[in-house]
Design a protein around this motif. Sequence first.
Motif, PDB file in Angstrom:
ATOM      1  N   SER A  12       4.774  -4.196  -2.084  1.00 38.88           N
ATOM      2  CA  SER A  12       5.020  -2.866  -1.677  1.00 38.88           C
ATOM      3  C   SER A  12       5.434  -1.745  -2.794  1.00 38.88           C
ATOM      4  N   ALA A  19      10.116   2.190   2.650  1.00 39.32           N
ATOM      5  CA  ALA A  19       9.793   1.137   3.444  1.00 39.32           C
ATOM      6  C   ALA A  19      10.428   1.082   4.847  1.00 39.32           C
ATOM      7  N   GLU A  70       1.420  -0.428   4.966  1.00 44.44           N
ATOM      8  CA  GLU A  70       2.519  -1.350   4.701  1.00 44.44           C
ATOM      9  C   GLU A  70       2.711  -2.245   5.687  1.00 44.44           C
TER      10      GLU A  70
END
Lengths: 198, 198
Positions: A12, A19, A70
Amino acid sequence: MTRSAARAMETSPWSPREAELLAVTLRLLQEEGYDGLTVDAVAAKARASKATVYRRWPTKAELVLAAFIEGVCQVAVAPESGSLRGDLVQLGEVICDQARTHASTMRAVMAEVTRNPALNDVMQHQFLDQRKALFKHILGQAVERGEIEAAAISEDLWDLLPGYLIFRSIFSLRPPSRRTVQSLVDDVMIPSLTRLNR
Amino acid sequence: MTRSAARAMETSPWSPREAELLAVTLRLLQEEGYDGLTVDAVAAKARASKATVYRRWPTKAELVLAAFIEGVCQVAVAPESGSLRGDLVQLGEVICDQARTHASTMRAVMAEVTRNPALNDVMQHQFLDQRKALFKHILGQAVERGEIEAAAISEDLWDLLPGYLIFRSIFSLRPPSRRTVQSLVDDVMIPSLTRLNR
């Protein structure tokens, strides 16, 4: 590409806090849909200030695209089943699962992406390039194992399997089943990719 | 299905006046896009009363879907090239042309259809059933000519060629070219459909 390289691609680009904001966004998207989602609700749910969210993602569309990418990339680990058929079936099933879970988000993301060149760029560089590399990796391994000829791989059609499954998942009355994936792999992808084998 | 049956399937369900209203709608859609289109503008341009338009199509979404289906069906005559390859290439090119011309309309129609079950029904019965019959017809002729085995035809994957081309046309940065269609037919569809040939 080695196995670790394939894994590294999945890393990521976000900080843990970012996140977390994206995870909250994705959860709210599933509950409320794209139209129902507000940046305010994301900030409130994540106990962040609106300014924090807007600083990183100036528009709702950017936030949603980042959350989608994501969420989907986290589970997009390269399959290592040991055979081309196994890898393609595994990838196809993951795509169907994701498309089912995030259908309304995907429709919204695609609608936004098609009319916004900046989002289109994000989609291209943060998502599609990586997906393409994943497919190249799988097919490259099949060439190495002697399952297919390198010349049988069409660069232009790299997204045939995901593209058709996404089409079926979000625009048709017939969401793809496990049998759809199997038929797509056994009756279409494998005959196509092995067509140059002697 | 005979040739005349294939032609009959293409006949418009609309009166000449209704067909005119739909043609005006489609033209305005290309100029203004879905968001910019109003039923008022359609009525004004076609010199019809708003009531006339609303009586037949109570919502903008219904009007747009009808215009799209009518516009696309008009040019969807079954190809009769004499070979499976020729028929598939011809169909693929028609789909790409339509998707290019009507890309923004198609995106809007698909977004509306996916969230409106009544429109979904219209799409199914007035468009997809007919499209499916067209593909069955083409493949059936290939079986009759001895080009492919009937068992090689997958019912579930009937929309692979149009579905992928539509996906590429409206959701990717790489609209399909003539070479895409050729590669899809020669490297994928034909190897798949002839896989059971001895």
